[in-house]
Scaffold this active site. Structure first.
Site, PDB file in Angstrom:
ATOM      1  N   HIS A 210       0.847  -1.199   0.000  1.00  0.00           N
ATOM      2  CA  HIS A 210       0.000   0.000   0.000  1.00  0.00           C
ATOM      3  C   HIS A 210       0.879   1.244   0.000  1.00  0.00           C
ATOM      4  O   HIS A 210       1.969   1.254   0.579  1.00  0.00           O
ATOM      5  CB  HIS A 210      -0.909   0.004   1.229  1.00  0.00           C
ATOM      6  CG  HIS A 210      -1.897   1.136   1.247  1.00  0.00           C
ATOM      7  ND1 HIS A 210      -2.761   1.379   0.201  1.00  0.00           N
ATOM      8  CD2 HIS A 210      -2.148   2.093   2.176  1.00  0.00           C
ATOM      9  CE1 HIS A 210      -3.512   2.435   0.493  1.00  0.00           C
ATOM     10  NE2 HIS A 210      -3.154   2.884   1.684  1.00  0.00           N
ATOM     11  N   ASN A 226      -3.346   8.998   4.448  1.00  0.00           N
ATOM     12  CA  ASN A 226      -3.820   7.854   3.690  1.00  0.00           C
ATOM     13  C   ASN A 226      -4.757   8.310   2.569  1.00  0.00           C
ATOM     14  O   ASN A 226      -5.111   9.497   2.484  1.00  0.00           O
ATOM     15  CB  ASN A 226      -4.529   6.865   4.622  1.00  0.00           C
ATOM     16  CG  ASN A 226      -4.556   5.457   4.067  1.00  0.00           C
ATOM     17  OD1 ASN A 226      -4.126   5.205   2.947  1.00  0.00           O
ATOM     18  ND2 ASN A 226      -5.066   4.522   4.840  1.00  0.00           N
TER      19      ASN A 226
END
Length: 433
Positions: A210, A226
């Site tokens: 990620h 994020n």
């Protein structure tokens, strides 16, 4: 006797009448007092009615004020709503096009929807020199050919993409003062449920899966943004513990991009300075070499005095102009012209290879290399380097002339005889600059 009794009775009667008259008088006084009291009561009632009337008027005014306040609040809410819509529009207008990045950053048999690296997107932007804006072409989740984007409007304006570089864990704090780096790490199940506080998961390191951006730091954690929206985590952010080195591999693949502004003249005339207005702003300015030597020969105005760097895989000269100036042309004179072919010249405010590269020396006329710019480039430092890629070599310089639209050919006229004006604008002997 009878008459006497009658007289006494009459006398008593008169006394009674007199008492009655007094009683009546008292009664009249009482009535008068009552009337006065009633009058006072009426006045009080009248005052009370006036007060009530005033109160009603005040209430009416308050209701009008409340109504005005409600209208103002309503207007304020509408303005806030408009502001939020404008912010939303601005965010969309400033967003790069994700679909072009996916279509063009990978070979056609692979697309970034099934995983990819941010460096692939950056490399595409650098090589293509373009990326559409979201406002021009809204995102549509379907694979398409990259060729269709060539005719689309370029969303990158007034900027040049210089490149991307790796940041080590030891240099990350310093990098964060200048850039917003991207990072890849290992996501485990507990990370999806993160709410706040300092995250310290990933007991068993696995492969990274990620990508995020690191936006700040504190002694105990790295601050991470994020891409899962503001409802996740701490309003879209998370804190990664620093007590465990490279937790979740968060610092193992940190990369940052270098982008510099460039006036492409979209909204004005090109910044081209007439040749007759150009002046040498490098005269008697400070030059240092890759070996740390002070090189007065490079800006003393005498082409017969020269200097060569020590042998190195990356020899260079750094020239401090002292102040920001609009550079239009750079001339470099060398007694070894072949040795400077392939060297690069940068202008900016850093004084290293991250500044804007204005040219690569491809040919030399006699002993002179010339770099002419289509548009002036602003900067306070010149960086001239040769990166050999492994072999050692030297650079030789006899004179560096930086021609710009401001500054004086001779910047020493207000200095005492025998001194020059150094880059800090103080007059000293040349060797002391």
């Amino acid at each position: 006797m009878i008459n006497n009794d009658i007289e006494e009775d009459n006398s008593d009667s008169e006394e009674d009448n007199s008492d009655n008259e007094e009683d009546n008088s008292d009664s009249e006084e009482d009535n008068s007092d009552n009337e006065e009291e009633n009058s006072d009561i009426e006045e009080d009632n009248s005052d009370s009615e006036e007060e009530n009337s005033d109160s009603e008027e005040d209430n009416s005014d308050n209701e009008e004020e409340d109504s005005d306040i409600e209208e103002e609040n309503s207007d304020s809410e509408e303005e806030d709503s408009d502001s939020e819509e404008e912010d939303s529009d601005n965010e969309e207008e400033n967003s790069d096009n994700e679909e072009e990045a996916l279509d063009c950053s990978y070979p056609e048999e692979k697309d970034g929807c099934r995983g990819g690296w941010y460096t692939s997107v950056w490399s595409y932007i650098q090589s293509a020199g373009r990326l559409a804006a979201m406002t021009d072409i809204p995102y549509f989740p379907a694979a398409d050919k990259c060729s269709r984007w060539k005719e689309k409007a370029n969303g990158i304006k007034n900027a040049d993409y210089i490149g991307h570089y790796k940041a080590s864990s030891s240099s990350l704090e310093r990098i964060l003062t200048m850039y917003i780096p991207a990072a890849a790490f290992t996501v485990e199940d507990e990370f999806y449920a993160y709410k706040d506080g300092v995250y310290s998961g990933c007991e068993t390191p696995k492969r990274v899966n990620h990508g995020v951006v690191i936006v700040g730091y504190a002694p105990r954690y790295w601050e991470v943004k994020n891409s899962w929206g503001s409802d996740w985590g701490d309003k879209g952010f998370a804190k990664f513990s620093r007590t465990r080195v490279n937790m979740c591999q968060i610092t193992s693949r940190v990369m940052y991009t270098v982008v510099i502004g460039r006036d492409r003249g979209e909204h004005d005339q090109p910044d081209v300075i007439p040749v007759d207005d150009l002046k040498n702003v490098a005269l008697h300015k400070t030059v240092t070499s890759s070996g740390g030597e002070l090189v007065t020969e490079a800006t003393d105005g005498n082409q017969d005095t020269c200097f060569s760097t020590k042998e190195s895989t990356n020899p260079y000269f750094k020239l401090d102009l002292g102040r920001a100036t609009k550079v239009q042309r750079v001339e470099i004179i060398s007694t070894d012209p072949k040795s400077i072919i392939g060297s690069k010249v940068h202008i900016g405010n850093r004084g290293d290879f991250l500044d804007k590269r204005i040219g690569v020396i491809r040919e030399v006329e006699g002993n002179r290399a010339l770099i002419d710019l289509e548009e002036s480039v602003e900067g306070s430092r010149l960086f001239w380097e040769f990166y050999s890629g492994g072999s050692v070599r030297t650079l030789t310089v006899c004179e560096i002339r930086v021609l710009a639209g401001d500054g004086d050919e001779d910047d020493t006229e207000d200095c005492p005889q025998g001194t020059v004006k150094c880059s800090d604008r103080v007059c000293r002997h040349a060797h002391m600059c």
